[in-house]
Design a protein around this motif. Structure first.
Motif, mmCIF file in Angstrom:
data_model
loop_
_atom_site.group_PDB
_atom_site.id
_atom_site.type_symbol
_atom_site.label_atom_id
_atom_site.label_comp_id
_atom_site.label_asym_id
_atom_site.label_seq_id
_atom_site.Cartn_x
_atom_site.Cartn_y
_atom_site.Cartn_z
ATOM 1 N N LYS A 252 130.734 -48.390 18.612
ATOM 2 C CA LYS A 252 130.342 -49.155 17.482
ATOM 3 C C LYS A 252 129.376 -48.387 16.292
ATOM 4 O O LYS A 252 129.287 -48.521 15.427
ATOM 5 C CB LYS A 252 129.939 -50.484 17.946
ATOM 6 N N LYS A 253 128.405 -47.928 17.046
ATOM 7 C CA LYS A 253 127.125 -47.198 16.363
ATOM 8 C C LYS A 253 128.012 -46.345 15.340
ATOM 9 O O LYS A 253 127.850 -46.289 14.367
ATOM 10 C CB LYS A 253 126.428 -46.357 17.385
ATOM 11 N N LYS A 254 128.783 -45.543 16.130
ATOM 12 C CA LYS A 254 129.229 -44.555 15.301
ATOM 13 C C LYS A 254 130.299 -45.164 14.104
ATOM 14 O O LYS A 254 129.990 -44.836 12.903
ATOM 15 C CB LYS A 254 130.179 -43.876 16.057
ATOM 16 N N ARG A 255 130.946 -46.084 14.448
ATOM 17 C CA ARG A 255 131.811 -46.661 13.802
ATOM 18 C C ARG A 255 130.959 -47.201 12.553
ATOM 19 O O ARG A 255 131.322 -46.982 11.503
ATOM 20 C CB ARG A 255 132.526 -47.910 14.408
ATOM 21 N N ARG A 256 129.984 -47.946 13.044
ATOM 22 C CA ARG A 256 129.199 -48.593 11.822
ATOM 23 C C ARG A 256 128.628 -47.581 10.888
ATOM 24 O O ARG A 256 128.456 -47.749 9.842
ATOM 25 C CB ARG A 256 128.319 -49.512 12.390
ATOM 26 N N ARG A 257 128.358 -46.582 11.686
ATOM 27 C CA ARG A 257 127.540 -45.615 10.880
ATOM 28 C C ARG A 257 128.476 -45.162 9.776
ATOM 29 O O ARG A 257 128.264 -44.966 8.604
ATOM 30 C CB ARG A 257 127.214 -44.187 11.929
ATOM 31 N N PHE A 258 129.739 -44.809 10.406
ATOM 32 C CA PHE A 258 130.442 -44.200 9.285
ATOM 33 C C PHE A 258 130.853 -45.237 8.140
ATOM 34 O O PHE A 258 131.031 -44.980 7.279
ATOM 35 C CB PHE A 258 131.791 -43.880 10.064
ATOM 36 N N GLU A 259 131.097 -46.560 8.686
ATOM 37 C CA GLU A 259 131.448 -47.462 7.646
ATOM 38 C C GLU A 259 130.315 -47.358 6.647
ATOM 39 O O GLU A 259 130.833 -47.404 5.417
ATOM 40 C CB GLU A 259 131.365 -48.649 8.158
ATOM 41 N N HIS A 260 129.106 -47.175 6.912
ATOM 42 C CA HIS A 260 128.240 -47.261 5.823
ATOM 43 C C HIS A 260 128.367 -46.206 5.193
ATOM 44 O O HIS A 260 128.516 -46.341 3.707
ATOM 45 C CB HIS A 260 126.880 -47.253 6.548
ATOM 46 N N ALA A 261 128.328 -45.051 5.757
ATOM 47 C CA ALA A 261 128.459 -43.876 4.931
ATOM 48 C C ALA A 261 129.617 -44.033 4.156
ATOM 49 O O ALA A 261 130.005 -43.509 3.247
ATOM 50 C CB ALA A 261 128.494 -42.837 5.863
ATOM 51 N N GLY A 262 130.232 -44.584 5.032
ATOM 52 C CA GLY A 262 131.639 -44.698 4.431
ATOM 53 C C GLY A 262 132.291 -45.557 3.932
ATOM 54 O O GLY A 262 133.229 -45.399 3.455
ATOM 55 N N GLU A 263 131.510 -46.345 3.583
ATOM 56 C CA GLU A 263 131.998 -47.180 2.507
ATOM 57 C C GLU A 263 132.828 -46.091 1.722
ATOM 58 O O GLU A 263 133.696 -46.213 1.100
ATOM 59 C CB GLU A 263 131.355 -47.767 1.712
ATOM 60 N N THR A 264 132.045 -45.112 1.366
ATOM 61 C CA THR A 264 132.490 -44.178 0.387
ATOM 62 C C THR A 264 133.564 -43.212 1.216
ATOM 63 O O THR A 264 134.379 -42.835 0.904
ATOM 64 C CB THR A 264 131.472 -43.420 -0.015
ATOM 65 N N GLU A 265 133.158 -43.256 2.404
ATOM 66 C CA GLU A 265 133.819 -42.073 3.120
ATOM 67 C C GLU A 265 134.714 -42.555 3.927
ATOM 68 O O GLU A 265 135.035 -42.472 5.020
ATOM 69 C CB GLU A 265 132.860 -41.555 4.024
ATOM 70 N N SER A 266 135.611 -43.497 3.772
ATOM 71 C CA SER A 266 136.580 -44.138 4.754
ATOM 72 C C SER A 266 137.424 -42.829 5.225
ATOM 73 O O SER A 266 138.431 -42.640 4.332
ATOM 74 C CB SER A 266 137.192 -44.916 4.071
ATOM 75 N N CYS A 267 137.501 -42.829 6.396
ATOM 76 C CA CYS A 267 138.491 -41.906 7.001
ATOM 77 C C CYS A 267 138.730 -42.714 8.114
ATOM 78 O O CYS A 267 138.150 -43.779 8.411
ATOM 79 C CB CYS A 267 137.366 -40.670 7.537
ATOM 80 N N LYS A 268 139.841 -42.273 8.388
ATOM 81 C CA LYS A 268 140.184 -43.281 9.486
ATOM 82 C C LYS A 268 139.645 -42.910 10.682
ATOM 83 O O LYS A 268 139.327 -41.866 11.117
ATOM 84 C CB LYS A 268 141.952 -42.998 9.663
ATOM 85 N N ARG A 269 139.329 -43.985 11.221
ATOM 86 C CA ARG A 269 138.625 -43.834 12.222
ATOM 87 C C ARG A 269 138.802 -45.052 13.335
ATOM 88 O O ARG A 269 138.660 -46.010 13.042
ATOM 89 C CB ARG A 269 137.090 -43.639 11.951
ATOM 90 N N CYS A 270 138.888 -44.834 14.405
ATOM 91 C CA CYS A 270 139.256 -45.930 15.254
ATOM 92 C C CYS A 270 138.273 -46.176 16.335
ATOM 93 O O CYS A 270 137.360 -45.262 16.406
ATOM 94 C CB CYS A 270 140.609 -45.757 15.946
ATOM 95 N N ASN A 271 138.531 -47.034 17.025
ATOM 96 C CA ASN A 271 137.491 -47.565 17.986
ATOM 97 C C ASN A 271 138.257 -47.844 19.289
ATOM 98 O O ASN A 271 137.700 -48.730 19.910
ATOM 99 C CB ASN A 271 136.645 -48.603 17.661
ATOM 100 N N CYS A 272 139.185 -47.474 19.432
ATOM 101 C CA CYS A 272 140.282 -47.814 20.693
ATOM 102 C C CYS A 272 139.439 -47.633 21.955
ATOM 103 O O CYS A 272 138.573 -46.532 22.278
ATOM 104 C CB CYS A 272 141.482 -47.189 20.406
ATOM 105 N N LYS A 273 139.738 -48.493 22.974
ATOM 106 C CA LYS A 273 138.935 -48.405 24.263
ATOM 107 C C LYS A 273 140.383 -48.406 25.406
ATOM 108 O O LYS A 273 140.039 -47.566 26.322
ATOM 109 C CB LYS A 273 138.192 -49.465 24.805
ATOM 110 N N LYS A 274 141.145 -48.943 25.020
ATOM 111 C CA LYS A 274 142.155 -49.321 26.026
ATOM 112 C C LYS A 274 143.887 -48.520 25.761
ATOM 113 O O LYS A 274 144.553 -48.140 26.545
ATOM 114 C CB LYS A 274 142.530 -50.839 26.408
ATOM 115 N N SER A 275 143.749 -48.437 24.298
ATOM 116 C CA SER A 275 145.314 -47.978 23.990
ATOM 117 C C SER A 275 145.227 -46.588 23.948
ATOM 118 O O SER A 275 146.459 -46.025 23.830
ATOM 119 C CB SER A 275 145.310 -48.613 22.652
ATOM 120 N N LYS A 276 144.164 -45.828 24.211
ATOM 121 C CA LYS A 276 144.254 -44.451 24.171
ATOM 122 C C LYS A 276 144.520 -43.935 22.980
ATOM 123 O O LYS A 276 144.907 -42.850 22.933
ATOM 124 C CB LYS A 276 145.226 -43.893 25.482
ATOM 125 N N CYS A 277 144.584 -44.525 22.056
ATOM 126 C CA CYS A 277 145.146 -44.157 20.680
ATOM 127 C C CYS A 277 146.325 -43.844 20.595
ATOM 128 O O CYS A 277 146.829 -42.941 19.888
ATOM 129 C CB CYS A 277 143.971 -43.171 20.292
#
Length: 563
Positions: A252-277
């Motif tokens: 989550k951290k990461k994810r959020r981090r990116f989100e923030h940065a990321g609003e601008t930086e939206s890159c696809k990024r997932c947070n999957c835990k069980k689906s193995k992506c």
DNA sequence: GAGTTTGAAACT
DNA sequence: CAGTTTCAAACTC
């Protein structure tokens, strides 16, 4: 060069033939492509090619000049960083990169078909490639192939649609490259947002200022950085590879981090835990891209390393639902007669291919794929209490919002409308600039489009964008399609798809596939499936922006290997 | 940051 | 094909 066409298109058109002509005979050439920037011409051409370096350079320069207008700032930086390509083209890396982006994109689409054969050779030589027999794979790979881990990586490939797995499908060694691409493209994605930000009140934060040019420059810079870093990183940064797995630590951290940065930086990024992506739950996978560093997924198999697995899984999923990887939001504008009023009414002349099934969100939250994609609900939606700000299922749309009961809806709608207007204006300006100068990559564009709607909002829509990016997926698919062509499960929707204008159809679907033309899906619910397209353009404002994109994209049709 | 809600995707 | 479960994003606190 004539400017009548957008750079991308021009490249594509011009390139295609040449590409076919010039086979990439060996890795070097391939590299050249990447390195050089791969302008269509440049890419394919060997240093020794008929045109001669000088002439090529001239052409290149011209292009550059053109591009430069927009890219000025970025260039200077990049130049410094530019990896020296073996080739003479070193000179204007930045520009080249841009061009490359365009070209690359073109290559992806066009070249896949045209060059397939020649590429095969290359691919073989280029080691990276999995010598997988699949054409699609090969093709894809080829696209990427050109990149070489070494220097070029520095220039992350422009976000070509190619990012997709397809392109990505490289082996681990290529991984960094992929990352670069992904990142780069992520940034691109961000552009829209940033742009939006500009407009948006909140936008003020960082990127705001980014005008297109600035944005582009930034992107470039990033790209450069990424490129460079990545390049370095690649070696230095085992982290990347390793990290992904490690990253799991704080998803989550990461994810959020990116989100923030990321609003601008939206890159696809997932947070999957069980689906193995490896399931559509995973945004990255669904978008046809490999997971990259920013992802916080765990036990991720959606990596170049597991290419085989990924491809196999994709196939499986596609066999189940050919459109699974197609953009979820399709620009139906005129194309969807069924929708009738709805389609035309909604601000965004686009619709979710399958429609939503919302029960509690009233289609006013991003839980709703239609809303998330910035499109109105349509008859194909089975939602309850639809209040989609972009257009209600019943046909009413924002314009009528007054009618809406919920404040929420109104607020949303209003804000959306306003934003759209703003965007439109701004985008127009940008467009002009861009048209002339920017070689936007398809991906970026496509994604942008989707994201735009939200840009106004705090967060960019993650999935839809990509999904649309589906274009990406589309690419992937198309590439793949060469073989499988599963598409076309036929179905009631067929007529629907048929009605869709060709231009709308992404090559991807159409393309290879003969089949595709009517892309229907075996979609489970027999939901209407439209051909994925460049769909992006949900809102008017976006559309504008998208136009740019679309224009550049248009090349698809022509590109399609109709032969 | 943790927990809840939501609806798509996957499964039966 | 419908119902249920699983999943991860979106959202709330």
């Amino acid at each position: 060069m004539q400017n009548s066409l957008d750079p991308a298109t021009r490249f594509c058109t011009s390139l295609a033939p040449q590409l076919t002509q010039n086979d990439v005979n060996d890795e070097q050439n391939v590299q050249v492509l990447d390195i050089v920037g791969s302008g269509g011409q440049l890419e394919t051409e060997d240093p020794s090619s008929q045109y001669g370096e000088a002439s090529q350079l001239e052409r290149t320069e011209q292009m550059e000049d053109h591009l430069n207008n927009c890219m000025v700032s970025s260039q200077s930086e990049k130049e410094d960083n530019k990896v020296e390509t073996p080739m003479q083209f070193n000179c204007k890396p930045a520009v080249l990169n841009l061009q490359r982006g365009l070209r690359r994109r073109c290559l992806d689409f066009e070249m896949a078909g045209a060059r397939r054969k020649s590429l095969d050779n290359v691919s073989n030589s280029s080691s990276n490639m999995l010598s997988q027999s699949d054409e699609k794979i090969t093709t894809n790979d080829k696209q990427l192939v050109p990149m070489k881990p070494g220097g070029e990586s520095s220039r992350c490939i422009l976000p070509g649609i190619g990012l997709h797995l397809n392109a990505l499908a490289k082996t681990s060694k290529d991984y960094k490259i992929i990352k670069c691409e992904s990142l780069a493209y992520g940034r691109q994605l961000s552009l829209p947002n940033s742009t939006a930000d500009i407009h948006s009140p909140t936008g003020g934060q960082g990127p705001v200022h980014e005008s297109f040019s600035s944005a582009s420059s930034e992107r470039d810079m990033d790209g450069t950085e990424n490129g460079v870093q990545l390049a370095h990183d690649a070696s230095q940064e085992p982290a990347f590879l390793a990290n992904e797995e490690f990253n799991q630590n704080s998803p989550k951290k990461k994810r959020r981090r990116f989100e923030h940065a990321g609003e601008t930086e939206s890159c696809k990024r997932c947070n999957c835990k069980k689906s193995k992506c490896l399931k559509l739950y995973c945004e990255c996978f669904a978008a046809g891209v490999y997971c990259i560093e920013p992802c916080s997924c765990q036990e991720c198999f959606n990596k170049p390393i597991h290419e085989d697995t990924v491809l196999a899984t994709r196939k499986q999923i596609e066999s189940r639902n050919p459109l699974a990887f197609a953009p979820k939001v399709i620009r139906s504008s005129d194309s969807v007669p069924e929708l009738g009023e709805e389609s035309s009414k909604t601000p965004a002349s686009a619709r979710h291919k399958r429609g939503c099934n919302c029960k509690k969100s009233s289609c006013l939250k991003k839980y709703c794929e239609c809303y998330q994609g910035g499109v109105g609900c349509s008859i194909s939606c089975r939602c309850e209490g639809c209040k989609n700000a972009f257009g209600r299922k019943d046909g009413s749309f924002i314009g009528t919002e007054a009618e809406l009961d919920e404040e929420e809806a109104e607020a949303c709608e209003k804000s959306v409308a306003e934003k759209h207007q703003q965007k439109i204006e701004i985008q127009k300006n940008e467009e002009q600039r861009l048209d002339s100068a920017l070689p936007t990559t398809p991906l970026r564009l496509s994604r942008q489009m989707v994201s735009l709607p939200f840009s106004s909002k705090n967060k960019p829509p993650r999935s839809s964008v990509f999904s649309i990016g589906g274009s990406s997926s589309g690419l992937y698919t198309s590439q793949k399609l060469g073989k499988p062509n599963i598409l076309r499960p036929e179905s009631k929707f067929e007529r629907h798809s048929q009605t869709v204008p060709e231009d709308e159809m992404p090559e991807i679907l159409q393309g290879d596939g003969s089949p595709s033309t009517g892309v229907k899906t075996a979609s489970p619910n027999s939901k209407r499936v439209c051909p994925p397209n460049s769909d992006f353009g949900p809102s008017p404002g976006r559309r504008t922006g998208r136009k740019l994109i679309l224009q550049s994209i248009p090349s698809f049709p022509s590109l399609t290997p109709q032969h």
